[in-house]
Enzyme design. Structure first.
Site, mmCIF file in Angstrom:
data_model
loop_
_atom_site.group_PDB
_atom_site.id
_atom_site.type_symbol
_atom_site.label_atom_id
_atom_site.label_comp_id
_atom_site.label_asym_id
_atom_site.label_seq_id
_atom_site.Cartn_x
_atom_site.Cartn_y
_atom_site.Cartn_z
ATOM 1 N N CYS A 1 96.284 42.689 39.236
ATOM 2 C CA CYS A 1 96.276 41.911 40.467
ATOM 3 C C CYS A 1 95.366 40.710 40.289
ATOM 4 O O CYS A 1 94.272 40.832 39.728
ATOM 5 C CB CYS A 1 95.791 42.780 41.625
ATOM 6 N N GLY B 1 103.164 37.403 41.028
ATOM 7 C CA GLY B 1 103.281 37.563 42.475
ATOM 8 C C GLY B 1 101.988 37.155 43.151
ATOM 9 O O GLY B 1 100.913 37.203 42.545
ATOM 10 N N HIS C 1 104.103 45.706 45.592
ATOM 11 C CA HIS C 1 102.696 45.342 45.405
ATOM 12 C C HIS C 1 102.310 44.210 46.356
ATOM 13 O O HIS C 1 101.283 44.274 47.036
ATOM 14 C CB HIS C 1 102.482 44.939 43.937
#
Length: 186
Positions: free
Chosen positions: A104, A57, A146
């Site tokens: 992340c 993502g 997220h």
């Protein structure tokens, strides 16, 4: 053929901002009809950057664009399942929660367990402005939440206790400093 070659064959890669870059704490603005040409050009580069990182993502603020755009693909190694969401918003969540290890691209090599709703319903537009809704559970639900958080200046570490967050951020700062020093010696 890789997912990058399939989804974004010639799209340029974008630099990914890393914490503590202040852009990562800003709220992204809604995409308007005047922005759609820019968004259609941005999405292939976001996919190419996400796949190259590699990640599942990426939100536009992570590449320095304060627009409400995210891309996700929770199956990048299998059959690609790319989703580009413009102006996404969570409109419903389950009361049930689940814990999943999150990482992340803006906090490289840092991971922690985060508790989130196990199911979400998200309303969004596609790259042409058409409205859609998606229901998701499992990894896709976590990924959508997220990435939407990034559009609001929220990072997964914000869900951690202050002690865990500080440990993780100090570790990241140390690793980034060591990388910089190694590059300086070359």
């Amino acid at each position: 053929m890789s997912a990058t070659e399939t989804i974004a064959p010639t799209a340029p890669l974008l630099p990914i901002l890393v914490v503590p870059d202040p852009v990562l704490r800003k709220h992204a603005r809604a995409v308007t009809p005047a922005d759609y040409d820019e968004v259609r050009a941005l999405i292939p580069s976001m996919f190419a950057t996400m796949y190259a990182a590699p990640g599942i993502g990426l939100a536009a603020p992570q590449v320095g664009r304060l627009l409400r755009v995210i891309v996700v693909d929770v199956a990048p190694d299998k059959v690609p399942a790319p989703l580009a969401l413009v102006n996404p918003e969570v409109i419903a969540t389950s009361e049930d929660k689940c814990s999943r290890e999150e990482g992340c691209l803006s906090l490289p090599d840092q991971y922690a367990e985060v508790v989130r709703p196990s199911w979400v319903k998200v309303r969004y537009q596609d790259e042409n402005g058409a409205k859609h809704e998606i229901e998701a559970d499992g990894l896709l639900a976590t990924c959508l939440q997220h990435e939407i958080d990034h559009l609001n200046g929220v990072q997964f570490v914000d869900y951690l206790s202050p002690l865990k967050r500080n440990i993780l951020l100090r570790k990241l700062a140390k690793e980034l400093k060591e990388q910089k020093e190694r590059r300086g010696r070359r």
